[in-house]
Design an enzyme around this catalytic site. Sequence first.
Site, PDB file in Angstrom:
ATOM      1  N   HIS A  12      42.245  12.357 -24.429  1.00 27.62           N
ATOM      2  CA  HIS A  12      42.344  12.011 -22.870  1.00 27.62           C
ATOM      3  C   HIS A  12      43.449  12.477 -22.136  1.00 27.62           C
ATOM      4  O   HIS A  12      44.251  12.571 -22.147  1.00 27.62           O
ATOM      5  CB  HIS A  12      42.986  10.145 -22.545  1.00 27.62           C
ATOM      6  CG  HIS A  12      43.250   9.791 -21.699  1.00 27.62           C
ATOM      7  ND1 HIS A  12      42.812   8.773 -20.598  1.00 27.62           N
ATOM      8  CD2 HIS A  12      43.919  10.231 -20.790  1.00 27.62           C
ATOM      9  CE1 HIS A  12      43.431   8.948 -19.646  1.00 27.62           C
ATOM     10  NE2 HIS A  12      44.046   9.721 -19.400  1.00 27.62           N
ATOM     11  N   HIS A  14      45.016  15.652 -19.408  1.00 25.20           N
ATOM     12  CA  HIS A  14      45.030  16.015 -17.608  1.00 25.20           C
ATOM     13  C   HIS A  14      44.958  18.325 -18.290  1.00 25.20           C
ATOM     14  O   HIS A  14      46.754  17.698 -18.822  1.00 25.20           O
ATOM     15  CB  HIS A  14      45.462  15.271 -16.882  1.00 25.20           C
ATOM     16  CG  HIS A  14      45.413  13.662 -16.918  1.00 25.20           C
ATOM     17  ND1 HIS A  14      44.798  13.488 -16.168  1.00 25.20           N
ATOM     18  CD2 HIS A  14      45.696  12.822 -17.742  1.00 25.20           C
ATOM     19  CE1 HIS A  14      44.192  12.095 -16.077  1.00 25.20           C
ATOM     20  NE2 HIS A  14      45.366  11.587 -17.275  1.00 25.20           N
ATOM     21  N   LYS A  95      34.436   9.103 -16.479  1.00 28.63           N
ATOM     22  CA  LYS A  95      35.860   8.140 -16.163  1.00 28.63           C
ATOM     23  C   LYS A  95      35.771   7.757 -15.204  1.00 28.63           C
ATOM     24  O   LYS A  95      35.706   8.172 -13.613  1.00 28.63           O
ATOM     25  CB  LYS A  95      36.707   9.427 -16.398  1.00 28.63           C
ATOM     26  CG  LYS A  95      38.301   8.661 -15.760  1.00 28.63           C
ATOM     27  CD  LYS A  95      38.317   7.775 -16.956  1.00 28.63           C
ATOM     28  CE  LYS A  95      39.854   6.946 -16.507  1.00 28.63           C
ATOM     29  NZ  LYS A  95      41.266   8.153 -16.769  1.00 28.63           N
ATOM     30  N   HIS A 134      39.282   3.316 -16.267  1.00 25.82           N
ATOM     31  CA  HIS A 134      40.732   3.145 -16.185  1.00 25.82           C
ATOM     32  C   HIS A 134      41.182   1.670 -16.291  1.00 25.82           C
ATOM     33  O   HIS A 134      40.880   1.536 -14.885  1.00 25.82           O
ATOM     34  CB  HIS A 134      41.828   4.096 -15.033  1.00 25.82           C
ATOM     35  CG  HIS A 134      43.171   3.606 -14.815  1.00 25.82           C
ATOM     36  ND1 HIS A 134      44.102   5.280 -15.135  1.00 25.82           N
ATOM     37  CD2 HIS A 134      43.944   3.021 -14.992  1.00 25.82           C
ATOM     38  CE1 HIS A 134      45.586   3.885 -15.248  1.00 25.82           C
ATOM     39  NE2 HIS A 134      44.943   2.871 -14.822  1.00 25.82           N
ATOM     40  N   HIS A 168      43.988   4.483 -22.499  1.00 25.24           N
ATOM     41  CA  HIS A 168      45.530   4.020 -22.453  1.00 25.24           C
ATOM     42  C   HIS A 168      45.979   2.482 -22.868  1.00 25.24           C
ATOM     43  O   HIS A 168      46.265   2.697 -21.762  1.00 25.24           O
ATOM     44  CB  HIS A 168      45.966   5.473 -21.713  1.00 25.24           C
ATOM     45  CG  HIS A 168      45.891   5.066 -19.967  1.00 25.24           C
ATOM     46  ND1 HIS A 168      45.641   4.346 -19.433  1.00 25.24           N
ATOM     47  CD2 HIS A 168      45.068   5.845 -19.259  1.00 25.24           C
ATOM     48  CE1 HIS A 168      44.665   3.748 -18.659  1.00 25.24           C
ATOM     49  NE2 HIS A 168      44.555   5.503 -18.431  1.00 25.24           N
ATOM     50  N   ASP A 240      47.029  10.983 -23.281  1.00 25.68           N
ATOM     51  CA  ASP A 240      47.113  10.882 -21.707  1.00 25.68           C
ATOM     52  C   ASP A 240      48.607  11.607 -21.312  1.00 25.68           C
ATOM     53  O   ASP A 240      48.822  11.670 -20.257  1.00 25.68           O
ATOM     54  CB  ASP A 240      47.124   9.547 -21.220  1.00 25.68           C
ATOM     55  CG  ASP A 240      47.410   9.577 -19.795  1.00 25.68           C
ATOM     56  OD1 ASP A 240      47.148  10.182 -19.203  1.00 25.68           O
ATOM     57  OD2 ASP A 240      47.988   8.131 -18.618  1.00 25.68           O
TER      58      ASP A 240
HETATM   59  C1  NCD Z   1      47.818  10.150 -14.757  1.00 29.11           C
HETATM   60  C2  NCD Z   1      48.032  11.618 -13.977  1.00 29.11           C
HETATM   61  O1  NCD Z   1      48.902  11.912 -13.894  1.00 29.11           O
HETATM   62  O2  NCD Z   1      46.580  12.174 -13.645  1.00 29.11           O
HETATM   63  N1  NCD Z   1      49.157   9.232 -14.671  1.00 29.11           N
HETATM   64  C3  NCD Z   1      49.340   8.742 -15.473  1.00 29.11           C
HETATM   65  O3  NCD Z   1      50.231   8.179 -15.207  1.00 29.11           O
HETATM   66  N2  NCD Z   1      48.547   8.266 -16.637  1.00 29.11           N
HETATM   67  C4  NCD Z   1      46.352   9.450 -14.365  1.00 29.11           C
HETATM   68  C5  NCD Z   1      46.465   8.185 -15.703  1.00 29.11           C
HETATM   69  O4  NCD Z   1      45.664   8.750 -16.489  1.00 29.11           O
HETATM   70  O5  NCD Z   1      46.311   7.302 -15.085  1.00 29.11           O
HETATM   71 ZN    ZN Z   2      44.730   9.669 -17.712  1.00 28.65          ZN
END
Ligand code: NCD
Ligand code: ZN
Length: 335
Positions: A12, A14, A95, A134, A168, A240
Amino acid sequence: MIITLNSPLDMHLHLRDDEMLKVVAPLSAKTFAGGIIMPNLVPPVTTLKALKEYKQRILDTIDDENFDPLMTLFFKNDYSYEFLKEAKEYIGAIKLYPSGITTNSQGGVSSLDIASLKETFEAMSELEIPLCVHGETNGFVMDREAEFGDVYESFATHFPKLKIIMEHITTKHSVSLLEKYDNLYATITLHHLYITLDDVAGGMLNPHLFCKPIAKRPEDKEALLKAALSAHPKVMFGSDSAPHPTHKKECCGCAAGVFTAPIALQALTQLFEEHNALDNLQAFVSDNAQRIYNYKPLEKKVTLEKISYLVPQTYSNITPMFASEELKWSVKSVL
Ligand code: NCD
Ligand code: ZN
């Protein structure tokens, strides 16, 4: 002391886009062999054209480093069977975000009614495309994940062939759902294994630990730790890691997300060592994910040694978790 991890995976992640992508993608590619790449760009990744172009932009930033980005589409309930059939070879998962629940999720689903999701979920079941979720309602912030439990149970019951990954997870209750339904799996982050709400807001406010879902109670953290440290076969590491520029964290209206990718393996090794669980780290950071996703990763051997590592204060304009603190393990080599 030395430990070697084979093909660590971050299920997971970003990576963002543009300038930030150029900063963070090489940092993940340094120590991970691959990962599930989140689609919550602006606009979200909902077409194969956008997905292929995004994947290429990721690969362009990591040059010859061997990292396999497993792409995801942002769930829409109007994806047809034909579209998904074509998409399958380009994606690792899809997702689903409830609308507005976290960063860049405005285009998410506005209804979690089975009827409105049925067609897409059935196509995904048949095509064996995993669904990453999520799982938060828009209720009281500490209860959002627990409230979403009913939705997970309903999804799991109505679509027994659909592989559902509770992303998460942060609560004892979510851990217990793993035992109840064969088709429920979970990712666990680094930060939720280290912190509770106290670390975020119990003393001086720490915006760098503010994320969705918010860190919960000590007993929740204990349940997550138990699952991760025992390498529960249905849990995988998913950082995450969610970078935001420091000025968007250290301000009024702080963005949600903790940036952990470059320090994740060092901090996980420290945690597993402290709990005498180093033997289970390989399963948590790679083997379980390979089995659950039926995925064969690129080969990569990451060796860590027990030599202290001073975490940088920033990576470009992004502040990581443990900024300027010492971790007990550092990366020795990557082959
Ligand atoms: C994530 C993001 O900033 O893209 N933020 C987070 O707090 N985890 C998005 C997400 O996975 O919820
Ligand atoms: Zn995330």
